[in-house]
Design a protein around this motif. Structure first.
Motif, mmCIF file in Angstrom:
data_model
loop_
_atom_site.group_PDB
_atom_site.id
_atom_site.type_symbol
_atom_site.label_atom_id
_atom_site.label_comp_id
_atom_site.label_asym_id
_atom_site.label_seq_id
_atom_site.Cartn_x
_atom_site.Cartn_y
_atom_site.Cartn_z
ATOM 1 N N ASP A 57 -46.461 18.064 11.332
ATOM 2 C CA ASP A 57 -46.736 16.906 12.311
ATOM 3 C C ASP A 57 -45.106 15.922 12.048
ATOM 4 N N PRO A 58 -45.015 16.207 14.300
ATOM 5 C CA PRO A 58 -44.299 15.257 14.249
ATOM 6 C C PRO A 58 -43.726 13.730 14.416
ATOM 7 N N ALA A 59 -44.597 13.526 14.117
ATOM 8 C CA ALA A 59 -44.308 11.535 14.011
ATOM 9 C C ALA A 59 -44.048 11.439 12.001
ATOM 10 N N GLU A 72 -36.945 13.307 22.349
ATOM 11 C CA GLU A 72 -35.834 13.861 21.642
ATOM 12 C C GLU A 72 -36.229 15.047 22.463
ATOM 13 N N ALA A 107 -35.835 15.259 14.823
ATOM 14 C CA ALA A 107 -36.429 17.101 14.839
ATOM 15 C C ALA A 107 -36.516 17.804 15.820
ATOM 16 N N HIS A 108 -36.351 17.988 17.659
ATOM 17 C CA HIS A 108 -35.825 18.656 18.383
ATOM 18 C C HIS A 108 -34.664 18.551 19.628
ATOM 19 N N TYR A 136 -49.041 21.064 24.354
ATOM 20 C CA TYR A 136 -49.125 19.730 23.282
ATOM 21 C C TYR A 136 -48.588 19.725 21.755
ATOM 22 N N LEU A 142 -42.621 5.795 16.122
ATOM 23 C CA LEU A 142 -41.755 6.840 15.715
ATOM 24 C C LEU A 142 -42.784 7.983 16.872
ATOM 25 N N MET A 198 -49.487 22.290 17.665
ATOM 26 C CA MET A 198 -49.216 23.041 17.390
ATOM 27 C C MET A 198 -47.719 23.274 17.466
ATOM 28 N N THR A 199 -47.111 22.493 16.872
ATOM 29 C CA THR A 199 -46.165 22.709 15.829
ATOM 30 C C THR A 199 -46.631 22.465 14.986
ATOM 31 N N MET A 248 -50.185 14.109 17.353
ATOM 32 C CA MET A 248 -49.212 13.851 15.820
ATOM 33 C C MET A 248 -50.004 12.632 15.381
ATOM 34 N N TYR A 263 -40.121 10.984 19.638
ATOM 35 C CA TYR A 263 -40.254 12.351 19.291
ATOM 36 C C TYR A 263 -40.200 12.512 20.834
#
Lengths: 215, 258
Positions: free
Chosen positions: A5-7, B64, A67-68, B242, B57, A1-2, B245, B61
């Motif tokens: 890629d948060p990773a 966070e 990042a958040h 959700y 990682l 959804m973001t 990742m 996240y």
């Protein structure tokens, strides 16, 4: 959804955070500067890549990159990648901030402090990258990053010199630096001579006035 | 339809998944315990093997997204070796509290030792607890995290309801778990890795191919992104969403107690 890629973003931020904190630990001059702005939270939105990064100055020796973040920021800046690249390499960040297209909400103090601390550091990116990704991949990425930064610095210097040469030699739009300095010296000299002449005239006028005054 | 939805529907057959095998519901907990007893001492190495080191990682996240702050109470279920708990301990500070919970005593022992080694003490409680029947008061926790643990729970819907009960209104649940890759090509590569390379590595490094095969199988039997999202909504969570990742290999689900 973001969108990102948060990773991937976490990998970049983790490496940058580790390198920055190691460099801060080894740079005692930065502790006092960071201490003055510790506890502040900066938000940086890079519009070119639709990315927002948060920087929390936790203590005088610890900076956290995220990042958040859901807390209210003390400072929030918005601009293009070019704007932030110019700010990051600027010798006068306050002037760059005013003259760039960066939008600022809140206090600029923590942003300028952080820019000055980072600008004076020579960060070794290899150690955190190796720790994060292993010896082989980490070393290759660090080597690529070093080459890129060397190229970037060279390109910046070269571009600055070429733009300067074009404006002076080809365009005739600005005078050369030496000529300008000579002009400033001449102006300064004329100003000083004028002041001396004015002073002499005032003395002579005072003497003349004293002679004319009846005893 | 995902298998989890099916297993909830046909609950009266008294069996559930243990990897790709159907086992008695009562037996699953002890079988999972057997796997984690076997891998507890090498759990971090196992996570590194399964994720290529990227699990750090994903967890970063998660922290966070928790928005944990000073004075809060955080419950980390299936907390394993305590890497999330150690980070939360710093964020909530001395006024806050972190509860490291796991059903497996061997994992908790490793976690407790690891936390002491890291100097994370004073605001951490270690509790042996079953996620399906959490031994905590109603509305007592600000945030719950469960990282790579939900897929091992026998009745996930029951566990989600138990978590909702313990959360304060406005509190959030974060479920970090292996999920379904969004690209078919990545899915094929990932399958090869999980079923060929991972058990071989388990055999070489931990002399325990079966446990590693179970871990790979349990990931495939775990609800995919949308199914888990629906399960969270069914349990009563609001504002559920959700984040995929690493191409959907892992998903981080978030929901709030209304």
């Amino acid at each position: 959804m973001t969108q990102h890629d948060p990773a991937l973003l976490s990998a970049a931020l983790a490496a940058a955070e580790q390198a920055l904190n190691q460099a801060v630990t080894l740079a005692p001059y930065s502790h006092q500067e960071l201490d003055a702005v510790s506890g502040t939270l900066l938000g940086i939105e890079i519009t070119t890549v639709d990315l927002t990064v948060y920087i929390e100055i936790v203590t005088d020796t610890e900076v956290r990159l995220m990042a958040h973040c859901e807390r209210d920021t003390d400072t929030f800046v918005r601009g293009t990648l070019e704007d932030f690249a110019a700010l990051a390499t600027s010798y006068d960040p306050a002037a760059t901030l005013i003259n760039s297209g960066i939008e600022l909400e809140g206090s600029s103090t923590s942003l300028i402090t952080l820019q000055q601390v980072i600008a004076r550091m020579e960060i070794d990116w290899e150690a955190p990258l190796v720790e994060l990704l292993g010896d082989v991949v980490g070393h290759q990425i660090a080597e690529g990053l070093r080459r890129f930064l060397r190229w970037g610095e060279g390109a910046r210097t070269s571009l600055k010199r070429q733009v300067s040469e074009y404006l002076q030699e080809e365009g005739g739009l600005t005078p050369p630096k030496a000529e300008l300095e000579h002009f400033y010296d001449a102006v300064q000299s004329v100003a000083m001579r004028t002041e001396r002449a004015q002073s002499q005239v005032e003395k002579l006028l005072a003497k003349a006035a004293a002679r004319e005054t009846p005893q | 339809m995902n298998d989890e939805a099916t297993s909830s529907a046909d609950r009266d057959d008294d069996t559930t998944d243990f990897g790709f095998t159907r086992v008695d519901r009562e037996a699953k907990a002890s079988m999972v315990r057997g796997v984690f007893d076997s891998v507890a001492s090498r759990y971090d190495l196992m996570n590194d093997l399964m994720s290529g080191g990227v699990h750090r990682l994903w967890k970063r996240y998660t922290i966070e997204l928790s928005a944990a702050r000073s004075g809060q109470t955080i419950l980390d279920i299936a907390g394993g070796t305590g890497d999330l708990a150690a980070r939360f301990s710093r964020l909530v500070g001395p006024e806050g509290k972190v509860i490291l919970a796991d059903i497996n005593a061997a994992m908790l022992e490793v976690g407790r030792d690891r936390l002491i080694d890291k100097g994370a003490t004073g605001n951490i409680e270690v509790v042996q607890a079953d996620a399906q029947a959490l031994p905590f008061k109603n509305n007592s926790v600000d945030c719950i995290t469960i990282a790579f643990g939900l897929r091992n729970v026998t009745d996930k819907a029951l566990a989600l309801r138990s978590m909702l009960r313990v959360l304060r209104p406005g509190g959030r649940l974060l479920v970090l778990e292996f999920s379904k890759p969004t690209s078919a090509l990545l899915g094929k590569v990932y399958d090869q890795y999980s079923f060929q390379i991972l058990p071989a590595m388990g055999r070489l490094i931990a002399q325990d191919a079966d446990s590693y095969r179970y871990l790979a199988e349990s990931i495939r039997k775990h609800p995919d992104q949308e199914t888990l999202l629906g399960m969270m909504e069914d349990a009563g969570f609001g504002e559920c969403r959700y984040h995929n990742m690493t191409g959907g290999i892992v998903a981080l689900h978030q929901g709030f107690k209304p």
